[in-house]
Design an enzyme around this catalytic site. Sequence first.
Site, short mmCIF file in Angstrom:
data_model
loop_
_atom_site.label_atom_id
_atom_site.label_comp_id
_atom_site.label_asym_id
_atom_site.label_seq_id
_atom_site.Cartn_x
_atom_site.Cartn_y
_atom_site.Cartn_z
N ARG A 1 0.77 -1.33 0.05
CA ARG A 1 -0.15 -0.09 0.04
C ARG A 1 1.07 1.45 0.24
O ARG A 1 0.30 2.30 -0.47
CB ARG A 1 -0.85 0.10 1.21
CG ARG A 1 -2.10 -1.02 1.05
CD ARG A 1 -3.03 -1.03 2.35
NE ARG A 1 -4.12 -1.94 2.15
CZ ARG A 1 -3.91 -3.49 2.45
NH1 ARG A 1 -2.85 -3.85 2.93
NH2 ARG A 1 -4.97 -4.14 2.45
N ASN B 1 -5.94 3.54 -1.01
CA ASN B 1 -5.00 3.20 -0.22
C ASN B 1 -3.55 3.98 -0.63
O ASN B 1 -3.34 4.19 -1.87
CB ASN B 1 -4.57 1.73 -0.31
CG ASN B 1 -5.72 0.92 0.37
OD1 ASN B 1 -5.89 1.21 1.66
ND2 ASN B 1 -6.33 -0.22 0.04
N ARG C 1 -13.91 -8.32 8.77
CA ARG C 1 -13.33 -9.56 8.40
C ARG C 1 -12.60 -10.50 9.75
O ARG C 1 -12.91 -11.76 9.75
CB ARG C 1 -11.97 -9.38 7.41
CG ARG C 1 -12.45 -9.09 6.02
CD ARG C 1 -11.39 -8.68 5.27
NE ARG C 1 -11.65 -8.28 3.85
CZ ARG C 1 -11.13 -7.49 2.83
NH1 ARG C 1 -9.84 -6.99 3.45
NH2 ARG C 1 -11.41 -7.36 1.72
N HIS D 1 -4.00 0.51 8.36
CA HIS D 1 -4.42 -0.49 7.53
C HIS D 1 -3.35 -1.16 6.73
O HIS D 1 -2.80 -0.35 5.90
CB HIS D 1 -5.61 0.28 6.69
CG HIS D 1 -6.20 -0.76 5.75
ND1 HIS D 1 -6.86 -1.81 6.02
CD2 HIS D 1 -6.22 -0.62 4.28
CE1 HIS D 1 -7.16 -2.43 4.68
NE2 HIS D 1 -6.77 -1.48 3.66
#
Length: 290
Positions: free
Chosen positions: A68, A100, A131, A155
């Site tokens: 990312r 991202n 998730r 993230h």
Amino acid sequence: MRRRGHGSSGCGVPYRHPGSDGGIQGCEQRVHCYHHRWRKAEEGRYVESIHKDTGGRHFKNKKKSETREALLQRNVRILSSIAKSILPVKDDTLVLLVANPVDILTQLFQEISGIPRERVFGSGTFLDTMRLRTELSMRYNIAATHIHTYIVGMHGDLQIPLWGVGNVASVPVEEFFRLTEKDKKAIGDAARDKAYKIISAKGSTYYGIGACVAKLSAGFTQNRHQIYQLSTWHPQYGCYLSWPAVVSKKGVSGIVPVALTVKETEIVKKAAATIRFGVKNALNPKKSKL
């Protein structure tokens, strides 16, 4: 209450029945179908009401095996042009970043645009948290809606599940599921790496993040005062960070004071340092040093 199948009265939305063997079933109850229809219509209406203006400029999708952070340099120029082109904006404007690396881009957008921090936020680890809860649900046959645990940090590779503060019906997650260190690592890795598997299989993760955007948008526009895992400004770390935050129609009204272990603190500090470096490097690429 009469049972219904997948005929004209079925909504077609899959759900996991608590206590089942883990299989996905169709909606069976008429009232449940009506609920799903209403929810889909309402969330769709609120998403459609959000103004989306990129002027024909689109953020680049993440390539297979691409980090990312590597994606940052490909997207920062697009972000800058969008941030400048939307100004001036109304005082009640809310900006949700879904690109991202989301934590870095969200902070860059806020700094470039000058829009107040509480009104600029990113999708952060919202999808990762969903998730994680789904992974626990599938492994242990407990409805995901009753599993309250979070993923924080940056993230991507520097995100971390907060096992110590999670609970199921007020019982600590670790105790309820009798998790070993091996279990926690396997479940955390599965939640983190899910995006890479999806991208490898079909090229992108449109549907998962799309569902999250719908839920986040409804949460803000309907003034729900719910807690979501967003990329938001964290004064303790001096940067935007994926963290549980209270949301309303005014934006982020506060962050949740989460107690971290020593190990969790180390990872969050590393994530914060990486985000600060990423922002600085994007603004001054030749002068930045981590």
